[in-house]
Design a protein around this motif. Structure first.
Motif, PDB file in Angstrom:
ATOM      1  N   GLY A  47       0.973  -1.378  -0.212  1.00  0.00           N
ATOM      2  CA  GLY A  47       0.097  -0.076  -0.070  1.00  0.00           C
ATOM      3  C   GLY A  47       0.868   1.299  -0.036  1.00  0.00           C
ATOM      4  O   GLY A  47       0.258   2.517   0.052  1.00  0.00           O
ATOM      5  N   ARG A  48       2.142   1.096  -0.393  1.00  0.00           N
ATOM      6  CA  ARG A  48       2.831   2.267  -0.220  1.00  0.00           C
ATOM      7  C   ARG A  48       4.010   2.143  -1.424  1.00  0.00           C
ATOM      8  O   ARG A  48       4.014   1.234  -1.976  1.00  0.00           O
ATOM      9  CB  ARG A  48       3.697   2.497   1.077  1.00  0.00           C
ATOM     10  CG  ARG A  48       4.682   1.570   1.449  1.00  0.00           C
ATOM     11  CD  ARG A  48       5.558   1.903   2.846  1.00  0.00           C
ATOM     12  NE  ARG A  48       6.894   1.765   2.332  1.00  0.00           N
ATOM     13  CZ  ARG A  48       7.964   2.468   3.057  1.00  0.00           C
ATOM     14  NH1 ARG A  48       7.516   3.129   4.115  1.00  0.00           N
ATOM     15  NH2 ARG A  48       9.036   2.522   2.811  1.00  0.00           N
ATOM     16  N   SER A  49       4.492   3.405  -1.635  1.00  0.00           N
ATOM     17  CA  SER A  49       5.493   3.191  -2.692  1.00  0.00           C
ATOM     18  C   SER A  49       6.815   2.623  -2.307  1.00  0.00           C
ATOM     19  O   SER A  49       7.466   3.178  -1.595  1.00  0.00           O
ATOM     20  CB  SER A  49       5.769   4.681  -3.446  1.00  0.00           C
ATOM     21  OG  SER A  49       6.822   4.610  -4.430  1.00  0.00           O
ATOM     22  N   GLU A  50       6.976   1.489  -2.841  1.00  0.00           N
ATOM     23  CA  GLU A  50       8.141   0.570  -2.531  1.00  0.00           C
ATOM     24  C   GLU A  50       9.363   0.783  -3.586  1.00  0.00           C
ATOM     25  O   GLU A  50       9.027   0.380  -4.507  1.00  0.00           O
ATOM     26  CB  GLU A  50       7.903  -0.897  -2.205  1.00  0.00           C
ATOM     27  CG  GLU A  50       6.745  -1.154  -1.157  1.00  0.00           C
ATOM     28  CD  GLU A  50       7.385  -0.761   0.149  1.00  0.00           C
ATOM     29  OE1 GLU A  50       8.527  -0.523   0.323  1.00  0.00           O
ATOM     30  OE2 GLU A  50       6.649  -1.195   1.272  1.00  0.00           O
ATOM     31  N   THR A  51      10.421   1.133  -3.068  1.00  0.00           N
ATOM     32  CA  THR A  51      11.471   1.294  -3.892  1.00  0.00           C
ATOM     33  C   THR A  51      12.994   1.221  -3.201  1.00  0.00           C
ATOM     34  O   THR A  51      12.741   1.175  -1.925  1.00  0.00           O
ATOM     35  CB  THR A  51      11.435   2.458  -5.081  1.00  0.00           C
ATOM     36  OG1 THR A  51      12.561   2.268  -5.930  1.00  0.00           O
ATOM     37  CG2 THR A  51      11.780   3.817  -4.173  1.00  0.00           C
ATOM     38  N   VAL A  52      13.955   1.280  -3.932  1.00  0.00           N
ATOM     39  CA  VAL A  52      15.143   1.365  -3.009  1.00  0.00           C
ATOM     40  C   VAL A  52      16.014   2.683  -3.764  1.00  0.00           C
ATOM     41  O   VAL A  52      15.667   3.371  -4.529  1.00  0.00           O
ATOM     42  CB  VAL A  52      16.027  -0.046  -3.718  1.00  0.00           C
ATOM     43  CG1 VAL A  52      15.278  -1.118  -3.242  1.00  0.00           C
ATOM     44  CG2 VAL A  52      16.233   0.052  -5.392  1.00  0.00           C
ATOM     45  N   PHE A  53      16.931   2.888  -2.830  1.00  0.00           N
ATOM     46  CA  PHE A  53      17.982   3.976  -3.487  1.00  0.00           C
ATOM     47  C   PHE A  53      19.369   3.378  -3.296  1.00  0.00           C
ATOM     48  O   PHE A  53      19.882   2.811  -2.286  1.00  0.00           O
ATOM     49  CB  PHE A  53      17.616   5.247  -2.316  1.00  0.00           C
ATOM     50  CG  PHE A  53      18.390   5.136  -1.093  1.00  0.00           C
ATOM     51  CD1 PHE A  53      19.625   5.581  -0.615  1.00  0.00           C
ATOM     52  CD2 PHE A  53      17.315   4.724  -0.104  1.00  0.00           C
ATOM     53  CE1 PHE A  53      19.569   5.413   0.631  1.00  0.00           C
ATOM     54  CE2 PHE A  53      17.649   4.803   1.164  1.00  0.00           C
ATOM     55  CZ  PHE A  53      18.859   5.132   1.778  1.00  0.00           C
ATOM     56  N   SER A  54      20.178   3.716  -4.330  1.00  0.00           N
ATOM     57  CA  SER A  54      21.501   3.426  -4.156  1.00  0.00           C
ATOM     58  C   SER A  54      22.045   4.673  -3.828  1.00  0.00           C
ATOM     59  O   SER A  54      21.331   5.747  -3.676  1.00  0.00           O
ATOM     60  CB  SER A  54      21.911   3.131  -5.599  1.00  0.00           C
ATOM     61  OG  SER A  54      21.680   4.227  -6.555  1.00  0.00           O
ATOM     62  N   GLU A  55      23.380   4.680  -3.455  1.00  0.00           N
ATOM     63  CA  GLU A  55      23.838   6.168  -2.784  1.00  0.00           C
ATOM     64  C   GLU A  55      25.198   6.046  -3.263  1.00  0.00           C
ATOM     65  O   GLU A  55      26.113   5.192  -2.864  1.00  0.00           O
ATOM     66  CB  GLU A  55      23.739   5.894  -1.477  1.00  0.00           C
ATOM     67  CG  GLU A  55      23.912   7.173  -0.527  1.00  0.00           C
ATOM     68  CD  GLU A  55      23.429   7.145   0.882  1.00  0.00           C
ATOM     69  OE1 GLU A  55      22.519   8.134   1.306  1.00  0.00           O
ATOM     70  OE2 GLU A  55      23.814   6.420   1.497  1.00  0.00           O
ATOM     71  N   HIS A  56      25.861   7.506  -3.581  1.00  0.00           N
ATOM     72  CA  HIS A  56      27.291   7.508  -3.630  1.00  0.00           C
ATOM     73  C   HIS A  56      27.537   7.707  -2.264  1.00  0.00           C
ATOM     74  O   HIS A  56      27.076   8.620  -1.672  1.00  0.00           O
ATOM     75  CB  HIS A  56      27.512   8.657  -4.542  1.00  0.00           C
ATOM     76  CG  HIS A  56      27.267   8.502  -6.165  1.00  0.00           C
ATOM     77  ND1 HIS A  56      27.392   9.107  -7.149  1.00  0.00           N
ATOM     78  CD2 HIS A  56      26.889   7.247  -6.710  1.00  0.00           C
ATOM     79  CE1 HIS A  56      27.185   8.564  -8.274  1.00  0.00           C
ATOM     80  NE2 HIS A  56      26.805   7.252  -7.978  1.00  0.00           N
ATOM     81  N   GLN A  57      28.621   7.255  -1.926  1.00  0.00           N
ATOM     82  CA  GLN A  57      29.368   7.359  -0.770  1.00  0.00           C
ATOM     83  C   GLN A  57      30.810   7.604  -0.738  1.00  0.00           C
ATOM     84  O   GLN A  57      31.276   7.620  -1.658  1.00  0.00           O
ATOM     85  CB  GLN A  57      29.054   6.188   0.390  1.00  0.00           C
ATOM     86  CG  GLN A  57      27.532   5.707   0.610  1.00  0.00           C
ATOM     87  CD  GLN A  57      27.178   4.434   1.325  1.00  0.00           C
ATOM     88  OE1 GLN A  57      28.198   3.843   1.481  1.00  0.00           O
ATOM     89  NE2 GLN A  57      26.057   4.444   1.540  1.00  0.00           N
ATOM     90  N   LEU A  58      31.026   8.222   0.598  1.00  0.00           N
ATOM     91  CA  LEU A  58      32.588   8.836   0.518  1.00  0.00           C
ATOM     92  C   LEU A  58      33.143   8.238   1.728  1.00  0.00           C
ATOM     93  O   LEU A  58      32.737   8.503   2.903  1.00  0.00           O
ATOM     94  CB  LEU A  58      32.775  10.220   0.449  1.00  0.00           C
ATOM     95  CG  LEU A  58      32.163  11.077  -0.610  1.00  0.00           C
ATOM     96  CD1 LEU A  58      31.859  12.475  -0.270  1.00  0.00           C
ATOM     97  CD2 LEU A  58      33.263  10.628  -1.945  1.00  0.00           C
ATOM     98  N   LEU A  59      34.500   7.698   1.590  1.00  0.00           N
ATOM     99  CA  LEU A  59      35.079   7.019   2.800  1.00  0.00           C
ATOM    100  C   LEU A  59      36.696   7.748   2.595  1.00  0.00           C
ATOM    101  O   LEU A  59      37.185   7.913   1.781  1.00  0.00           O
ATOM    102  CB  LEU A  59      35.115   5.535   2.630  1.00  0.00           C
ATOM    103  CG  LEU A  59      34.030   4.815   2.714  1.00  0.00           C
ATOM    104  CD1 LEU A  59      33.387   4.560   1.148  1.00  0.00           C
ATOM    105  CD2 LEU A  59      34.183   3.424   3.132  1.00  0.00           C
ATOM    106  N   ILE A  60      37.312   7.587   3.782  1.00  0.00           N
ATOM    107  CA  ILE A  60      38.910   7.778   4.076  1.00  0.00           C
ATOM    108  C   ILE A  60      39.520   6.381   4.284  1.00  0.00           C
ATOM    109  O   ILE A  60      38.952   5.740   5.106  1.00  0.00           O
ATOM    110  CB  ILE A  60      38.904   8.622   5.132  1.00  0.00           C
ATOM    111  CG1 ILE A  60      38.364  10.301   4.970  1.00  0.00           C
ATOM    112  CG2 ILE A  60      40.406   8.989   5.407  1.00  0.00           C
ATOM    113  CD1 ILE A  60      38.228  11.024   5.919  1.00  0.00           C
TER     114      ILE A  60
END
Length: 448
Positions: A326-339
């Motif tokens: 009953g809700r908009s189901e989706t995913v998100f990818s994400e650009h991330q930054l690490l040291i």
């Protein structure tokens, strides 16, 4: 975790050539609890320029290269004592090359990543905790869903840079040809499937090319597994539970998702054996009615079509319509930054990350590529919601789920999960049979 690291690195070393000394940050070094001290070079001579290396893939992709170059130029202008050396690596080679280089004692100072890559870098013990290294207010400004995804054992190991929720694109011309209202997208998942079938009834476009109703990633690839996970969310399932136990095959969600894919491919509503780049090309060519993609889609469509902003009139975008939950189901990818844990220039690296996620850099990135920010304060800015496109993706982010990628085997699990798609679309097997063959391999990866 250690066993995974050894086996992964050994396999990668056997099949790839490591990065050369271009990374240039040196090996060794450890991360303390507090913010690192300035490098010896900076202490000895305040005018001496420090060079940091940044492993990334956006500097070698046409759609993002210009934005990358501007952000780096702006950072260097504001920080003349720091020089950024780009280590541009194609996306498909990125994770392996960074792991090999870092394990060999030659890590980049700053590493770009997505959720799957970050999990591998953390699992291989080549990433440094950012707590105490980045400003506390900056860490507290991360949106909740993103912060959850970068926190490992209570420590923030990566900084979310640009979240990319997947939304639904539709082709207005094909809508018209199929007798559908080009300004009215589907309101439910079932309605989307019905519309997709109607578009597929067109069979061919004016140029004689096959027309499909819905794009589904059906190639053998971890991204196909990722999108299968997205489908399972729509049908009410999950991949892991609160105890991190694999529950992908519990209930009917996975079976129903695979049955839907099988039916659509067999009926010619969805193409067979394709990956994301193929689907994007088909959507641009006007032979695909619906396409689920992230916010980078618009710029890719503009650039690849050769029509620029004029191409925007040929398609629309909306949130993924709700299914079983009953809700908009989706995913998100994400650009991330690490040291890098082995970097000797962590203070300069931290300063670079703080700039990349700043208002200045994010508005540049947004204006040039339409990306969003994972910072609460910036995501709410009017300039980050400057048109309907941005508004849709910010709305989609409200219900988007992060990939459950903290376990470094998740990427391998998604590649294995794509085998179920192959079995039902090319192997002629039932969803139940495909699940029975593949799920034990996934659970073995998770030592279950």
């Amino acid at each position: 975790m250690k066993g995974f690291r050894k086996s992964f690195i050994s396999a990668a070393l056997a099949s790839m050539v490591a990065l050369t000394a271009a990374c240039g940050s040196g090996g060794g070094g450890s991360v303390g609890e507090n913010k690192p001290q300035a490098t010896k070079a900076a202490n000895d001579n305040g005018n001496k320029q420090i060079e940091i290396t940044f492993a990334n893939w956006i500097s070698v992709e046409d759609a993002t290269k210009a934005a990358y170059e501007k952000m780096v130029a702006d950072f260097e202008a504001a920080n003349p004592d720091i020089k950024v050396k780009s280590l541009g690596i194609p996306f498909n080679q990125f994770k392996d090359q960074v792991l090999i280089s870092s394990s060999g004692g030659n890590p980049p100072d700053v590493m770009m990543a997505n959720q799957n890559f970050s999990a591998a870098f953390v699992g291989a013990d080549i990433a440094a905790p950012l707590d105490g290294m980045l400003d506390a207010d900056l860490l507290n400004d991360i949106v909740d869903g993103s912060k959850q995804g970068v926190t490992y054992d209570g420590k923030i190991m990566a900084y979310p840079w640009a979240p990319h929720p997947n939304a639904l694109f539709w082709n207005k011309s094909l809508f018209k040809s199929a007798g559908l209202d080009p300004e009215t997208p589907p309101a439910t998942w079932d309605e989307l499937i019905t519309m997709a079938k109607k578009i597929a009834e067109l069979k061919k476009n004016e140029s004689g090319n096959p027309v499909y109703g819905l794009g589904i990633n059906t190639a053998s690839h971890s991204y196909s597994g990722n999108m299968l996970f997205r489908d399972v969310l729509t049908y009410g399932g999950q991949f892991i539970d609160d105890q991190n136990k694999v529950v992908f095959d519990q209930g009917d969600a996975l079976k129903n998702a695979l049955a839907n894919i099988q039916e659509l491919v067999q009926a010619g509503v969805a193409p067979k054996g394709v990956e994301i780049k193929d689907l994007r090309g088909m959507f641009i060519a006007g032979t695909l009615g619906f396409h689920i993609d992230s916010d980078v889609g618009r710029q890719i469509f503009r650039d690849t079509s050769g029509k620029g902003e004029a191409f925007d009139a040929e398609w629309g975008v909306t949130v993924v319509p709700p299914g079983a939950t009953g809700r908009s189901e989706t995913v998100f990818s994400e650009h991330q930054l690490l040291i890098a844990k082995g970097s000797k220039k962590q203070e300069a690296a931290a300063k670079f990350i703080e700039f990349l996620v700043s208002k200045e850099a994010m508005t540049t990135y947004h204006n040039m590529n339409g990306v969003m920010s994972a910072r609460k304060s910036i995501a709410a800015l009017p300039e980050m919601n400057d048109d309907d496109y941005a508004t849709i993706f910010n709305k989609q982010m409200e219900t988007a789920s992060p990939f459950p990628a903290k376990n470094p085997v998740f990427d391998n699990a998604m590649k294995t999960a794509s085998d179920m798609i192959i079995l039902v679309t090319e192997g002629g097997q039932t969803p139940e049979s495909a699940i029975g063959q593949v799920m034990p391999k996934i659970k073995e990866l998770y030592a279950e």
